[in-house]
Design an enzyme around this catalytic site. Structure first.
Site, PDB file in Angstrom:
ATOM      1  N   LYS A  14     -15.131  48.107   1.166  1.00 54.69           N
ATOM      2  CA  LYS A  14     -14.295  47.436   2.171  1.00 54.69           C
ATOM      3  C   LYS A  14     -14.967  47.431   3.535  1.00 54.69           C
ATOM      4  O   LYS A  14     -14.914  46.428   4.245  1.00 54.69           O
ATOM      5  CB  LYS A  14     -12.923  48.129   2.275  1.00 54.69           C
ATOM      6  CG  LYS A  14     -11.988  47.776   1.130  1.00 54.69           C
ATOM      7  CD  LYS A  14     -11.087  46.606   1.510  1.00 54.69           C
ATOM      8  CE  LYS A  14     -10.478  45.862   0.333  1.00 54.69           C
ATOM      9  NZ  LYS A  14      -9.828  46.660  -0.676  1.00 54.69           N
ATOM     10  N   LYS A  61     -15.692  41.449 -10.800  1.00 50.37           N
ATOM     11  CA  LYS A  61     -14.349  41.404 -11.382  1.00 50.37           C
ATOM     12  C   LYS A  61     -13.511  40.284 -10.772  1.00 50.37           C
ATOM     13  O   LYS A  61     -13.776  39.842  -9.657  1.00 50.37           O
ATOM     14  CB  LYS A  61     -13.659  42.758 -11.199  1.00 50.37           C
ATOM     15  CG  LYS A  61     -13.377  43.096  -9.767  1.00 50.37           C
ATOM     16  CD  LYS A  61     -12.335  44.194  -9.629  1.00 50.37           C
ATOM     17  CE  LYS A  61     -11.985  44.366  -8.171  1.00 50.37           C
ATOM     18  NZ  LYS A  61     -10.798  45.074  -7.868  1.00 50.37           N
ATOM     19  N   LYS A 104      -8.283  39.043  -5.959  1.00 55.47           N
ATOM     20  CA  LYS A 104      -7.592  38.115  -5.058  1.00 55.47           C
ATOM     21  C   LYS A 104      -8.514  37.644  -3.954  1.00 55.47           C
ATOM     22  O   LYS A 104      -8.509  36.495  -3.556  1.00 55.47           O
ATOM     23  CB  LYS A 104      -6.387  38.808  -4.421  1.00 55.47           C
ATOM     24  CG  LYS A 104      -5.231  38.977  -5.360  1.00 55.47           C
ATOM     25  CD  LYS A 104      -4.233  40.011  -4.840  1.00 55.47           C
ATOM     26  CE  LYS A 104      -3.686  40.808  -5.995  1.00 55.47           C
ATOM     27  NZ  LYS A 104      -2.935  41.987  -5.656  1.00 55.47           N
TER      28      LYS A 104
HETATM   29  P1  TYM Z   1      -4.579  46.089  -6.926  1.00 50.57           P
HETATM   30  O1  TYM Z   1      -3.413  45.457  -6.267  1.00 50.57           O
HETATM   31  O2  TYM Z   1      -5.935  45.793  -6.448  1.00 50.57           O
HETATM   32  O3  TYM Z   1      -4.564  45.781  -8.456  1.00 50.57           O
HETATM   33  C1  TYM Z   1      -3.413  46.081  -9.217  1.00 50.57           C
HETATM   34  C2  TYM Z   1      -3.774  46.496 -10.608  1.00 50.57           C
HETATM   35  O4  TYM Z   1      -4.525  45.466 -11.237  1.00 50.57           O
HETATM   36  C3  TYM Z   1      -5.735  46.003 -11.729  1.00 50.57           C
HETATM   37  N1  TYM Z   1      -6.781  44.993 -11.611  1.00 50.57           N
HETATM   38  C4  TYM Z   1      -7.636  44.707 -12.583  1.00 50.57           C
HETATM   39  N2  TYM Z   1      -7.759  45.192 -13.826  1.00 50.57           N
HETATM   40  C5  TYM Z   1      -8.729  44.656 -14.600  1.00 50.57           C
HETATM   41  N3  TYM Z   1      -9.568  43.670 -14.197  1.00 50.57           N
HETATM   42  C6  TYM Z   1      -9.474  43.154 -12.942  1.00 50.57           C
HETATM   43  N4  TYM Z   1     -10.280  42.177 -12.556  1.00 50.57           N
HETATM   44  C7  TYM Z   1      -8.473  43.672 -12.079  1.00 50.57           C
HETATM   45  N5  TYM Z   1      -8.102  43.405 -10.801  1.00 50.57           N
HETATM   46  C8  TYM Z   1      -7.066  44.235 -10.531  1.00 50.57           C
HETATM   47  C9  TYM Z   1      -6.028  47.214 -10.877  1.00 50.57           C
HETATM   48  O5  TYM Z   1      -6.873  48.113 -11.556  1.00 50.57           O
HETATM   49  C10 TYM Z   1      -4.653  47.758 -10.647  1.00 50.57           C
HETATM   50  O6  TYM Z   1      -4.261  48.558 -11.731  1.00 50.57           O
HETATM   51  N6  TYM Z   1      -4.628  50.748  -5.438  1.00 50.57           N
HETATM   52  C11 TYM Z   1      -3.953  49.859  -6.332  1.00 50.57           C
HETATM   53  C12 TYM Z   1      -2.456  49.752  -6.076  1.00 50.57           C
HETATM   54  C13 TYM Z   1      -1.764  51.057  -6.105  1.00 50.57           C
HETATM   55  C14 TYM Z   1      -1.504  51.858  -7.230  1.00 50.57           C
HETATM   56  C15 TYM Z   1      -0.825  53.003  -6.747  1.00 50.57           C
HETATM   57  C16 TYM Z   1      -1.786  51.737  -8.579  1.00 50.57           C
HETATM   58  C17 TYM Z   1      -1.242  51.685  -5.019  1.00 50.57           C
HETATM   59  N7  TYM Z   1      -0.681  52.864  -5.414  1.00 50.57           N
HETATM   60  C18 TYM Z   1      -0.404  54.013  -7.609  1.00 50.57           C
HETATM   61  C19 TYM Z   1      -1.358  52.748  -9.442  1.00 50.57           C
HETATM   62  C20 TYM Z   1      -0.686  53.873  -8.953  1.00 50.57           C
HETATM   63  C21 TYM Z   1      -4.592  48.503  -6.140  1.00 50.57           C
HETATM   64  O7  TYM Z   1      -5.239  48.233  -5.196  1.00 50.57           O
HETATM   65  O8  TYM Z   1      -4.329  47.660  -7.049  1.00 50.57           O
END
Ligand code: TYM
Length: 329
Positions: free
Chosen positions: A111, A194, A197
């Site tokens: 980031k 990957k 967004k």
């Molecule tokens: P975020 O919003 O980036 O993504 C949400 C979930 O989607 C999964 N993900 C993917 N899995 C496989 N391939 C991809 N290309 C891909 N892009 C996104 C992420 O692994 C995630 O599971 N930090 C987390 C949000 C969060 C969270 C938590 C998750 C905040 N607190 C507590 C679990 C438990 C995040 O940024 O996800």
């Protein structure tokens, strides 16, 4: 019974990576476990949405969760910022989180590299907020994609550290979870990396068929193999990886054989892939639209979820406060 917690940031609409990385497993788990799923709107502030975007994104993601099969009567479905106990635990965990370990976190390094003008403290302490989300319900399992592996490792560190520092056994060790054992990484359509967004390479669950066809037909490929049974270059492997999750085994096998025999026509493969994605997303998209139109229902779901989440969260925070030594006069 295991306790399961997971969440997704409210930085926009959900894409196939979110679905196959996290949501699908969660939906499968909701009936056999005590499940908490939330919208991480505090986390989204690390990248500064505008006040106009924030609520709309939360609402969109809430509707998308339900459209994907998350049942608010079964799982506890809530918005992170509706649970004030989470920032309280985050603050307490931050007292025992060290600059060195936070700075070493890969997602933090990524980031600050991609956005050097916005290196805020929220980004640095993103993993402690995430740990608070998870351990506030004393979770055992966290269905997430591969990119969250390191955050889960840090969550275990913070949970174990708390137990050790205060000589208690309050928090179980949460594990990143996928039914297939291996955590999933869904690639984007731009040839490498990957689906994400912010990468501009995503197919959203709410994309209409015309958009999906356009995106898939434009996906990076190459001029095709020149010798049989060669390993697939990354952009091609990526198309097969997406095909593997949305298409039938026969379809995947068919194009794999074509590739191995040097007879593959990527145009045909992409057309098939686009149609299979549409078949998969179309019913979800229709449900998203119907749910989004019913604001009263969403309001009820969020209120009910917040009540249930706070019940569990306030119990943990009360214990934590007592253990740390806060006492009433
Ligand atoms: P975020 O919003 O980036 O993504 C949400 C979930 O989607 C999964 N993900 C993917 N899995 C496989 N391939 C991809 N290309 C891909 N892009 C996104 C992420 O692994 C995630 O599971 N930090 C987390 C949000 C969060 C969270 C938590 C998750 C905040 N607190 C507590 C679990 C438990 C995040 O940024 O996800």
């Amino acid at each position: 019974m295991d306790i399961v917690v997971s969440g997704i940031r409210s930085t926009g609409k959900l894409h196939l990576g979110n679905y196959f990385g996290a949501l699908k497993n969660f939906v499968k788990m909701q009936h056999e476990n005590k499940c908490y799923f939330f919208i991480a709107d505090y986390h989204s502030l690390t990248t500064h949405p505008t006040p106009d975007d924030l609520h709309g994104s939360v609402k969109q993601v809430l509707a998308e969760y339900i459209a994907c099969g998350l049942d608010p009567e079964v799982a506890t479905l809530y918005v992170q910022s509706d649970v004030p106990e989470i920032p309280e635990l985050y603050l307490l965990l931050n007292m025992n989180a060290y600059l060195g370990e936070l700075e070493r976190c890969t997602s933090f390094k990524d980031k600050i590299r991609s956005n050097p003008n916005n290196v805020n403290a929220g980004l640095l302490t993103y993993p402690t907020l995430m740990a608070a989300d998870i351990i506030i319900h004393k979770a055992h399992k966290v269905p997430v994609g591969k990119d969250q592996e390191q955050h889960l490792e840090m969550t275990r560190t913070f949970a174990n550290r708390f137990n050790r520092l205060y000589n208690v056994d309050l928090f179980p060790e949460p594990a990143a979870y996928n039914f297939g054992e291996q955590l999933v990484k869904i690639p984007g359509l731009d040839g490498s990396g990957k689906m994400g967004k912010s990468e501009g390479n995503a197919i959203y669950l709410s994309d209409n068929p015309a958009t999906i066809r356009k995106k898939v037909m434009r996906a990076v490929s190459d001029s095709g193999p020149t010798e049989p049974n060669q390993p697939k270059p990354e952009p091609i492997q990526n198309l097969f990886t997406i095909m593997n999750v949305v298409s039938s085994d026969e379809t995947h096998q068919f194009y794999s054989d074509k590739y191995n025999d040097c007879e593959i026509r990527y145009g045909d493969m992409k057309k098939q892939l686009a149609e299979d994605i549409i078949t998969f997303t179309e019913p979800i998209r229709e449900r998203i639209e119907a749910i989004l139109a019913d604001n009263e229902y969403l309001k009820k779901v969020a209120k009910h979820g917040a009540e249930k989440a706070r019940e569990s969260a306030s119990k943990t925070v009360k214990e934590v406060r007592e253990i740390i030594g806060f006492r009433p006069f």
